[in-house]
Enzyme design. Sequence first.
Site, mmCIF file in Angstrom:
data_model
loop_
_atom_site.group_PDB
_atom_site.id
_atom_site.type_symbol
_atom_site.label_atom_id
_atom_site.label_comp_id
_atom_site.label_asym_id
_atom_site.label_seq_id
_atom_site.Cartn_x
_atom_site.Cartn_y
_atom_site.Cartn_z
ATOM 1 N N TYR A 259 33.772 42.079 52.635
ATOM 2 C CA TYR A 259 32.994 41.934 51.393
ATOM 3 C C TYR A 259 31.793 42.879 51.393
ATOM 4 O O TYR A 259 31.517 43.571 50.397
ATOM 5 C CB TYR A 259 32.549 40.475 51.298
ATOM 6 N N SER B 71 26.136 43.155 45.763
ATOM 7 C CA SER B 71 25.553 41.979 46.415
ATOM 8 C C SER B 71 24.497 42.432 47.405
ATOM 9 O O SER B 71 24.572 43.523 47.958
ATOM 10 C CB SER B 71 26.641 41.209 47.161
HETATM 11 N N1 LIG Z 1 27.416 33.764 43.649
HETATM 12 C C1 LIG Z 1 26.665 34.531 44.412
HETATM 13 O O1 LIG Z 1 25.776 34.048 45.111
HETATM 14 C C2 LIG Z 1 26.857 35.994 44.440
HETATM 15 C C3 LIG Z 1 26.007 36.773 45.226
HETATM 16 C C4 LIG Z 1 26.147 38.138 45.253
HETATM 17 C C5 LIG Z 1 27.115 38.739 44.482
HETATM 18 N N2 LIG Z 1 27.952 37.994 43.723
HETATM 19 C C6 LIG Z 1 28.970 38.699 42.951
HETATM 20 O O2 LIG Z 1 28.918 38.312 41.594
HETATM 21 C C7 LIG Z 1 30.214 38.428 41.016
HETATM 22 C C8 LIG Z 1 30.579 37.138 40.313
HETATM 23 O O3 LIG Z 1 30.591 36.098 41.256
HETATM 24 P P1 LIG Z 1 30.563 34.555 40.909
HETATM 25 O O4 LIG Z 1 29.599 33.942 41.829
HETATM 26 O O5 LIG Z 1 30.393 34.369 39.447
HETATM 27 O O6 LIG Z 1 32.029 34.142 41.396
HETATM 28 P P2 LIG Z 1 33.170 33.264 40.723
HETATM 29 O O7 LIG Z 1 32.579 32.176 39.899
HETATM 30 O O8 LIG Z 1 34.099 32.932 41.828
HETATM 31 O O9 LIG Z 1 33.862 34.297 39.732
HETATM 32 C C9 LIG Z 1 34.650 35.354 40.166
HETATM 33 C C10 LIG Z 1 35.299 35.976 38.966
HETATM 34 O O10 LIG Z 1 36.115 37.061 39.399
HETATM 35 C C11 LIG Z 1 37.402 36.952 38.816
HETATM 36 N N3 LIG Z 1 38.467 37.431 39.690
HETATM 37 C C12 LIG Z 1 38.684 37.116 40.986
HETATM 38 N N4 LIG Z 1 39.787 37.734 41.437
HETATM 39 C C13 LIG Z 1 40.279 38.445 40.403
HETATM 40 C C14 LIG Z 1 41.409 39.295 40.246
HETATM 41 N N5 LIG Z 1 42.273 39.548 41.239
HETATM 42 N N6 LIG Z 1 41.621 39.855 39.038
HETATM 43 C C15 LIG Z 1 40.776 39.627 38.005
HETATM 44 N N7 LIG Z 1 39.690 38.837 38.095
HETATM 45 C C16 LIG Z 1 39.450 38.251 39.287
HETATM 46 C C17 LIG Z 1 37.593 35.468 38.582
HETATM 47 O O11 LIG Z 1 38.527 35.307 37.546
HETATM 48 P P3 LIG Z 1 39.568 34.058 37.522
HETATM 49 O O12 LIG Z 1 38.829 32.890 38.046
HETATM 50 O O13 LIG Z 1 39.933 33.973 36.079
HETATM 51 O O14 LIG Z 1 40.701 34.476 38.406
HETATM 52 C C18 LIG Z 1 36.205 35.002 38.220
HETATM 53 O O15 LIG Z 1 35.984 35.137 36.838
HETATM 54 C C19 LIG Z 1 31.160 38.820 42.142
HETATM 55 O O16 LIG Z 1 31.386 40.192 42.131
HETATM 56 C C20 LIG Z 1 30.379 38.412 43.365
HETATM 57 O O17 LIG Z 1 30.763 39.169 44.489
HETATM 58 C C21 LIG Z 1 27.844 36.627 43.681
#
Ligand SMILES: NC(=O)c1ccc[n+]([C@@H]2O[C@H](COP(=O)([O-])OP(=O)(O)OC[C@H]3O[C@@H](n4cnc5c(N)ncnc54)[C@H](OP(=O)(O)O)[C@@H]3O)[C@@H](O)[C@H]2O)c1
Lengths: 78, 245
Positions: free
Chosen positions: B152, B139
Amino acid sequence: MSDIAERVKKIVVEHLGVEAAQVKEDAKFIDDLGADSLDTVELVMAFEEEFGIEIPDDAAEKIQTVGDAIGFIKSNAK
Amino acid sequence: MFDLTGKTALVTGASGGIGGAIARALHRQGATVTLSGTRAEALEALKAELGERTHVIAARMDDPAEIDRLAKEAEAAMGKLDILVNNAGITRDNISMRMKDEEWEKVLQVNLTGTFRLTRAAMRGMMKRRFGRVINITSIVGVTGNPGQANYAAAKAGLIGMSKSLAQELASRAITVNCVAPGFIATPMTDVLTDDQKKGILARVPADRLGTPEEIAAGVVYLASDEAAYVTGQTLHINGGMAMI
Ligand SMILES: NC(=O)c1ccc[n+]([C@@H]2O[C@H](COP(=O)([O-])OP(=O)(O)OC[C@H]3O[C@@H](n4cnc5c(N)ncnc54)[C@H](OP(=O)(O)O)[C@@H]3O)[C@@H](O)[C@H]2O)c1
């Protein structure tokens, strides 16, 4: 059983690209045969595959010479 | 360009916003994909959408035994594992003074330790086959920091350091290890932000909009491709100009 030694030496020759004559039992993988640490991991993986055994990490760390490998495999191969 | 026909990929967090987009994009380029996450129904729904060349393996990234099982089952299902996208991630925001040990530990465990464990488990096959692509979703916050996200930001910065080390260890075996660092992307993770918070963030984004999951997925496709074979240990920032580093 001597066949084990031959098979080990063949794997070492293939993996490290060295001459068969260099692969003596007291030859050290890293110091004498030019292996790097990843090569040693790969050699262990190749031995595991060839002889159908599992070499745990602590045992793998002790395998430093061609003879060490032959010795370990002789006492663990089925 | 960027053809992934015949390649196999495991995407963690595929039930989430960004992970789903990554899985779709890799699949569209021809790869066989394994979708992982904890919510089996969401994963099955994506599998139904994608059709052929798709597998589902639910696993928890905070459980070492589950992670080892995931690596094994993914290799067994697809026959090999070429591309590993470590995308699963969570936030547990709190100002540091109030941050609880559990909040700190949980975030480190899922985002950093889980990623290391899964990568280590996947490395063996990649070394043997002399091919591998590891792509870690970090991130912008891992580089810039963010108030309320000490846990984080630490985990995400940790991913960058870890990736650079693995990249050096594995480069001679044609395995590349890179990070993609999203800025603020419209997903369930950012839906929870209030409108005021969103406005505050947008004031810092020259592109004046949130990014889309597809824009992150495009970066992943590039790093997964044969064309990116000479790119390793890098962090690709996709953030609308929010930080230029
Ligand atoms: N959205 C943003 O603006 C942003 C910015 C920077 C970085 N990121 C990074 O991008 C990645 C994806 O984020 P997103 O925005 O798509 O978030 P999201 O929609 O909340 O998705 C998170 C994913 O991680 C999985 N997960 C969470 N805890 C878990 C666990 N204990 N074991 C296995 N799987 C787990 C969830 O699976 P389940 O729901 O099936 O549990 C879900 O598929 C993350 O690493 C996040 O830090 C996001």
